[in-house]
Design an enzyme around this catalytic site. Structure first.
Site, PDB file in Angstrom:
ATOM      1  N   GLY A 275       1.276  20.493   7.624  1.00  0.00           N
ATOM      2  CA  GLY A 275       0.973  19.318   8.450  1.00  0.00           C
ATOM      3  C   GLY A 275       2.164  18.370   8.448  1.00  0.00           C
ATOM      4  O   GLY A 275       3.287  18.749   8.100  1.00  0.00           O
TER       5      GLY A 275
ATOM      6  N   VAL B  40      -3.817  30.084   0.099  1.00  0.00           N
ATOM      7  CA  VAL B  40      -3.347  30.147  -1.290  1.00  0.00           C
ATOM      8  C   VAL B  40      -4.519  30.597  -2.150  1.00  0.00           C
ATOM      9  O   VAL B  40      -5.602  30.013  -2.102  1.00  0.00           O
ATOM     10  CB  VAL B  40      -2.824  28.761  -1.732  1.00  0.00           C
ATOM     11  CG1 VAL B  40      -2.589  28.732  -3.228  1.00  0.00           C
ATOM     12  CG2 VAL B  40      -1.545  28.417  -0.987  1.00  0.00           C
TER      13      VAL B  40
ATOM     14  N   HIS C 230      21.336   5.495  32.095  1.00  0.00           N
ATOM     15  CA  HIS C 230      21.980   6.812  32.067  1.00  0.00           C
ATOM     16  C   HIS C 230      23.266   6.710  31.262  1.00  0.00           C
ATOM     17  O   HIS C 230      24.002   5.747  31.411  1.00  0.00           O
ATOM     18  CB  HIS C 230      22.300   7.241  33.506  1.00  0.00           C
ATOM     19  CG  HIS C 230      23.089   8.521  33.559  1.00  0.00           C
ATOM     20  ND1 HIS C 230      22.493   9.747  33.357  1.00  0.00           N
ATOM     21  CD2 HIS C 230      24.401   8.754  33.766  1.00  0.00           C
ATOM     22  CE1 HIS C 230      23.415  10.689  33.454  1.00  0.00           C
ATOM     23  NE2 HIS C 230      24.590  10.123  33.703  1.00  0.00           N
TER      24      HIS C 230
ATOM     25  N   GLY D 141       0.809  -1.227   0.000  1.00  0.00           N
ATOM     26  CA  GLY D 141       0.000   0.000   0.000  1.00  0.00           C
ATOM     27  C   GLY D 141       0.835   1.265   0.000  1.00  0.00           C
ATOM     28  O   GLY D 141       2.024   1.259  -0.340  1.00  0.00           O
TER      29      GLY D 141
ATOM     30  N   GLY E 224     -10.421  -3.745  -7.090  1.00  0.00           N
ATOM     31  CA  GLY E 224     -11.583  -4.516  -6.634  1.00  0.00           C
ATOM     32  C   GLY E 224     -12.791  -3.622  -6.392  1.00  0.00           C
ATOM     33  O   GLY E 224     -12.661  -2.534  -5.834  1.00  0.00           O
TER      34      GLY E 224
ATOM     35  N   GLY F 119      -3.729  17.275   3.259  1.00  0.00           N
ATOM     36  CA  GLY F 119      -4.541  16.244   3.888  1.00  0.00           C
ATOM     37  C   GLY F 119      -4.770  15.071   2.953  1.00  0.00           C
ATOM     38  O   GLY F 119      -4.331  15.083   1.799  1.00  0.00           O
ATOM     39  N   ARG F 120      -5.443  14.033   3.480  1.00  0.00           N
ATOM     40  CA  ARG F 120      -5.733  12.851   2.674  1.00  0.00           C
ATOM     41  C   ARG F 120      -7.227  12.563   2.713  1.00  0.00           C
ATOM     42  O   ARG F 120      -7.911  12.923   3.662  1.00  0.00           O
ATOM     43  CB  ARG F 120      -4.928  11.640   3.172  1.00  0.00           C
ATOM     44  CG  ARG F 120      -3.429  11.833   2.993  1.00  0.00           C
ATOM     45  CD  ARG F 120      -2.653  10.571   3.319  1.00  0.00           C
ATOM     46  NE  ARG F 120      -2.963   9.456   2.432  1.00  0.00           N
ATOM     47  CZ  ARG F 120      -2.402   9.249   1.243  1.00  0.00           C
ATOM     48  NH1 ARG F 120      -1.497  10.086   0.785  1.00  0.00           N
ATOM     49  NH2 ARG F 120      -2.731   8.211   0.510  1.00  0.00           N
TER      50      ARG F 120
HETATM   51  P1  NAD Z   1      -2.610  17.031   7.715  1.00  0.00           P
HETATM   52  O1  NAD Z   1      -4.070  17.120   7.877  1.00  0.00           O
HETATM   53  O2  NAD Z   1      -1.771  16.504   8.795  1.00  0.00           O
HETATM   54  O3  NAD Z   1      -2.014  18.462   7.326  1.00  0.00           O
HETATM   55  C1  NAD Z   1      -2.516  19.233   6.267  1.00  0.00           C
HETATM   56  C2  NAD Z   1      -2.260  20.683   6.587  1.00  0.00           C
HETATM   57  O4  NAD Z   1      -2.626  21.440   5.470  1.00  0.00           O
HETATM   58  C3  NAD Z   1      -3.080  21.175   7.767  1.00  0.00           C
HETATM   59  O5  NAD Z   1      -2.239  21.812   8.675  1.00  0.00           O
HETATM   60  C4  NAD Z   1      -4.074  22.123   7.117  1.00  0.00           C
HETATM   61  O6  NAD Z   1      -4.433  23.193   7.953  1.00  0.00           O
HETATM   62  C5  NAD Z   1      -3.300  22.599   5.906  1.00  0.00           C
HETATM   63  N1  NAD Z   1      -4.115  23.071   4.797  1.00  0.00           N
HETATM   64  C6  NAD Z   1      -5.283  22.560   4.353  1.00  0.00           C
HETATM   65  N2  NAD Z   1      -5.718  23.266   3.287  1.00  0.00           N
HETATM   66  C7  NAD Z   1      -4.787  24.219   3.043  1.00  0.00           C
HETATM   67  C8  NAD Z   1      -4.662  25.247   2.076  1.00  0.00           C
HETATM   68  N3  NAD Z   1      -5.579  25.426   1.137  1.00  0.00           N
HETATM   69  N4  NAD Z   1      -3.573  26.062   2.135  1.00  0.00           N
HETATM   70  C9  NAD Z   1      -2.641  25.868   3.095  1.00  0.00           C
HETATM   71  N5  NAD Z   1      -2.711  24.925   4.022  1.00  0.00           N
HETATM   72  C10 NAD Z   1      -3.764  24.086   4.007  1.00  0.00           C
HETATM   73  O7  NAD Z   1      -2.401  16.213   6.371  1.00  0.00           O
HETATM   74  P2  NAD Z   1      -1.091  15.642   5.703  1.00  0.00           P
HETATM   75  O8  NAD Z   1       0.134  16.224   6.276  1.00  0.00           O
HETATM   76  O9  NAD Z   1      -1.356  15.776   4.236  1.00  0.00           O
HETATM   77  O10 NAD Z   1      -1.184  14.136   6.130  1.00  0.00           O
HETATM   78  C11 NAD Z   1      -2.325  13.354   5.779  1.00  0.00           C
HETATM   79  C12 NAD Z   1      -2.540  12.227   6.739  1.00  0.00           C
HETATM   80  O11 NAD Z   1      -1.484  11.314   6.690  1.00  0.00           O
HETATM   81  C13 NAD Z   1      -2.669  12.704   8.154  1.00  0.00           C
HETATM   82  O12 NAD Z   1      -3.738  12.025   8.763  1.00  0.00           O
HETATM   83  C14 NAD Z   1      -1.370  12.303   8.775  1.00  0.00           C
HETATM   84  O13 NAD Z   1      -1.515  12.026  10.142  1.00  0.00           O
HETATM   85  C15 NAD Z   1      -0.991  11.080   7.982  1.00  0.00           C
HETATM   86  N6  NAD Z   1       0.455  10.960   7.940  1.00  0.00           N
HETATM   87  C16 NAD Z   1       1.108  10.582   9.047  1.00  0.00           C
HETATM   88  C17 NAD Z   1       2.478  10.503   9.034  1.00  0.00           C
HETATM   89  C18 NAD Z   1       3.200  10.068  10.266  1.00  0.00           C
HETATM   90  O14 NAD Z   1       2.605   9.435  11.112  1.00  0.00           O
HETATM   91  N7  NAD Z   1       4.460  10.420  10.397  1.00  0.00           N
HETATM   92  C19 NAD Z   1       3.201  10.850   7.913  1.00  0.00           C
HETATM   93  C20 NAD Z   1       2.504  11.254   6.824  1.00  0.00           C
HETATM   94  C21 NAD Z   1       1.133  11.319   6.839  1.00  0.00           C
END
Ligand code: NAD
Length: 571
Positions: free
Chosen positions: A285, A340, A542, A149, A223, A369-370
Site C-alpha cells: 500500500g 505471508v 509552458h 500527532g 485522555g 494498514g492502520r
Molecule cells: P493500505 O491499506 O494503504 O495498504 C496496506 C496494504 O497491505 C494493502 O495493499 C493490503 O492489501 C496489504 N495487506 C494487508 N494484509 C496483508 C498481508 N497479510 N500480507 C501482505 N499484504 C497485506 O495501508 P498503509 O499503507 O499501511 O496505510 C495506512 C493508511 O495511512 C491508509 O489509509 C493510507 O491512505 C494512509 N497513509 C496515507 C499516506 C499518504 O497520503 N501519502 C501515507 C501514508 C499512509
C-alpha cells in the site's frame, strides 16, 4: 419548574433539531437541553438550574417561540428559569416525603472549557485553533510530548523529508544518461536522521507557539472519558461543554509476529536505525511503497509482498502499472497475490515464509494498514458508540450519537488522510460555534509519494465500472510533454474521467513526478463542477507538467484527438 424557551431575539417558530436530555436525567445548571436551528444559527437552550428532568414537552421537529415550555424540571435549588419569564416553580419543599434520588454532583474539573479536543494531530490542532479563533475556550489533549500527532512526528512529514533525500539520490544517478556522473554517494545515516528530525522539530515547535498565541490550553497525557462531560488526563480532569475526538489511528500488525526490533512498523522504519542489506516490505500500500522508495534509494535490496493482485489497491491499474514497471527494475522482487504464512527470528535474520518459498531478511517492515483508536479512549463512559473496528460514526456535521461530542479524522472513518482530518476539524469547530455548515466537499485527493508519484481524485475508473456509471477516459501520455521529456521522466500519464455528454469532470488520475502537486487543479475542477472545456481553456504555463492536465482535458473535450484515442464505457 417549567423550563421555557428564553428570549431568542426576533425568531418565531424555530424548529427543535435536537433534544439533548430525557425524562429522568439529572442536569447541571447551564447544561444544554435542546438545540434550535433558525436559518441563521443553531442555538442551545441551557438549563436554568440543576435538577432532574421529570417530563419533556417538546420533541425533535416541533417549532417553538419564546415562552414555549420545553420540559418540567425538579429543580435542586429552586432557581427561577432565566428568560422566557413565567417561572412557576413550586415552593421548595423543606423535607421531601420520599427521599429524592441523590442528584449527581456536577463533575469536578481542574480545567473547564467550552471545547475539549482529544488528540493533537492535524485534525485535532486544526479543530482547536479554529475553535479558539472563533472565540471559544479550548483545551487540546495529547499523550505525545510534542504536538502534531502521527503526521508531523512519525508520518507524513518525516517520510517526506526522507523521500526528498531519496529523490535527489535517484536524480543524481539518473543524470548519468544526460552526460553527468557523480561518484557513489556516501550516506551518513545519523546525519540524515537528524536532518529529518530538524524538519519535524520546526513544525512541531511552530504548533506550540500557535497554541500559545490562541490561549489554547495544552493538557499532556493520555485522555479517557469519565463521563459525557469530563476527560481524565493523568491527575487532571478536563470538563467540557463540547468535545471533538481526534484520536487518530495506529499501525495494524500481523498476528503472531516475534518480538524483535528488526520487525518494524512505519514509525520504526522512519527511525532509519541502519540501512539493511535486504529489506522485506509486507503490504504494497501507500506506506509500504513510500518506505520502500526511501530504503531502495539508500541502498537496501527491497522485496515487497502484497496480498492482493495489485499494488496500491485504491488506485487505477493503468496508473499503478507505470510505478510497477520502474520499481520492478530496481527492487529485488515484487510478489503480488501472495500471503505471508509465517515470520520467525534468528541470529541470521528474519525468515519469512510466503507463496512457495521462504527467504531471510535483515529487516522486515509491516505496513498492512492502520487501525482507528476509537476503542482506547473510554468512549463508553461518554455514551459514544464505537464500531467493532474502532471507528466512531458521525453525521454530516461530524456529530457522534452524543450530540455535544464530535469525531474527526482517522477515528471517524476512511480515508485515513491528514487533509480529510483538517477539513473535518475546522468543520466541527464551526458547527460547535453555531454555524449552519456541514460536509459537502466533492472529492478528497489521494497521493502516494512514491517515485513516480501516483495521485488521484474523484471517481476512479475502477469505481465507475463497479458502479455502472457512464464515463469517458482521456489519457495524455507524458512522452508527448516537452517538460517531462526534458526532465528525463516521460513515463508518466495524466488521465481525466468525464461524463460522456457534458464532459463534466468526474475524476482524474496522474502518475509521474510531482503528480501530488498536479492533482490539486483537478480537485478544484471537480469542486467547482468544471467541465473539460473549463480546464482546457485555462491558460497553463509552458513548458510545465501542468500542461498535461490541460491536454488531457483537451482530449476529453475533443479539441485534440490525435494523441491517444478516447476510451468510452457505457453502462
Ligand atoms: P493500505 O491499506 O494503504 O495498504 C496496506 C496494504 O497491505 C494493502 O495493499 C493490503 O492489501 C496489504 N495487506 C494487508 N494484509 C496483508 C498481508 N497479510 N500480507 C501482505 N499484504 C497485506 O495501508 P498503509 O499503507 O499501511 O496505510 C495506512 C493508511 O495511512 C491508509 O489509509 C493510507 O491512505 C494512509 N497513509 C496515507 C499516506 C499518504 O497520503 N501519502 C501515507 C501514508 C499512509
Amino acid at each position: 419548574m417549567e423550563v421555557k424557551v428564553p428570549d431568542i431575539g426576533d425568531f418565531q417558530d424555530v424548529p427543535v433539531i435536537e433534544v439533548l436530555v430525557s425524562a429522568g436525567d439529572e442536569v447541571a445548571e447551564e447544561d444544554p437541553l435542546i438545540t434550535l436551528e433558525s436559518d441563521k444559527a443553531t442555538m442551545e437552550v441551557p438549563s436554568p438550574s440543576a435538577g432532574k428532568v421529570t417530563e419533556l414537552k417538546v420533541s425533535v421537529g416541533d417549532r417553538v417561540s419564546e415562552g414555549a415550555v420545553i420540559l418540567l424540571l425538579d429543580s435542586v435549588d429552586g432557581h427561577k428559569p432565566s428568560g422566557g419569564g413565567g417561572a412557576e416553580a413550586p415552593p421548595k419543599q423543606e423535607e421531601p416525603e420520599a427521599p429524592a434520588e441523590p442528584a449527581e454532583p456536577a463533575p469536578h474539573a481542574d480545567v473547564s472549557v467550552q471545547v475539549a479536543v482529544l488528540g493533537a494531530g492535524p485534525g485535532g490542532y486544526t479543530a482547536a485553533f479554529r475553535a479558539a479563533d472563533l472565540g471559544l475556550s479550548v483545551a487540546l489533549i495529547d499523550r505525545g510530548e510534542v504536538l502534531g500527532g502521527v503526521c508531523l512526528n512519525v508520518g507524513c512529514i518525516p517520510s517526506k523529508a526522507l523521500l526528498h533525500v531519496a529523490r535527489v539520490l535517484a536524480e543524481a544517478e539518473e543524470l548519468e544518461e544526460s552526460g553527468v556522473s557523480f561518484g557513489k554517494p556516501e550516506v551518513d545515516i545519523d546525519k540524515v536522521r537528524s536532518w529529518k528530525e530538524s524538519v519535524v522539530g520546526k513544525l512541531t515547535g511552530g504548533l506550540e507557539s500557535l497554541a500559545k498565541q490562541r490561549k489554547v490550553q495544552v493538557v499532556r497525557g493520555t485522555g479517557e472519558f469519565t463521563s459525557p462531560n469530563t476527560i481524565q488526563v493523568g491527575d487532571t480532569v478536563v470538563g467540557f461543554e463540547h468535545c471533538i475526538i481526534a484520536a487518530g489511528s495506529e499501525a495494524a500488525m500481523l498476528p503472531d509476529l516475534p518480538d524483535d526490533e528488526r520487525i518494524m512498523d512505519s514509525t520504526d522504519a522512519l527511525e532509519i536505525t541502519d540501512v539493511p542489506e535486504r529489506l522485506l516490505v509486507i503490504g504494497g500500500g501507500i506506506i509500504g511503497l513510500e518506505m520502500a522508495t526511501v530504503y531502495d534509494a539508500l541502498g537496501s535490496k527491497v522485496t515487497v509482498v502484497e496480498l492482493l493482485d495489485q499494488l496500491i489497491p485504491g488506485a487505477d491499474k493503468d496508473l499503478v502499472r507505470v510505478l510497477e514497471k520502474r520499481i520492478k527494475a530496481r527492487y529485488e522482487h515484487i510478489h503480488l497475490g501472495t500471503k505471508v504464512e509465517s515470520v520467525t527470528a534468528s541470529d541470521d535474520g528474519i525468515t519469512v515464509k510466503y507463496g512457495d518459498g521462504e527467504e531471510t531478511f535483515d529487516r522486515v517492515l509491516v505496513a498492512v494498514g492502520r487501525r482507528p483508536n476509537g476503542k482506547a479512549i473510554g468512549a463508553g463512559k461518554a455514551g459514544v458508540n464505537v464500531t467493532d473496528r474502532g471507528f466512531i460514526e458521525v453525521d454530516e456535521q461530524m456529530r457522534t450519537n452524543v450530540p455535544h461530542i464530535y469525531a474527526i479524522g482517522d477515528v471517524a472513518g476512511e480515508p485515513m488522510l491528514a487533509h480529510k482530518a483538517t477539513h473535518e476539524g475546522a468543520l466541527a469547530a464551526e458547527v460547535i460555534n453555531g454555524e449552519n455548515v456541514s460536509w459537502d466537499a466533492r472529492s478528497i485527493p489521494s497521493v502516494a509519494y512514491t517515485d513516480p508519484e501516483i495521485a488521484w481524485t474523484g471517481l476512479t475508473e475502477t469505481q465507475a465500472k463497479e458502479q455502472g456509471i457512464e464515463f469517458e477516459i482521456s489519457t495524455f501520455p507524458w512522452a508527448a510533454s516537452g517538460r517531462a521529456l526534458s526532465m528525463g521522466r516521460s513515463e508518466g500519464m495524466t488521465k481525466v474521467i468525464a461524463e460522456p455528454e457534458t464532459h463534466r469532470i468526474l475524476g482524474a488520475g496522474i502518475v509521474g513526478i510531482n503528480a501530488g502537486e498536479l492533482i490539486a487543479e483537478m480537485v478544484l475542477a471537480i469542486e467547482a463542477g468544471a467541465d473539460a472545456e473549463d480546464v482546457s481553456l485555462t491558460i497553463h504555463p509552458h513548458p510545465t507538467l501542468s500542461e498535461t492536465v490541460a491536454f488531457s482535458a483537451e482530449l476529453a473535450n475533443g479539441t485534440i484527438t490525435d494523441i491517444m484515442p478516447k476510451r468510452a464505457r457505457t453502462k
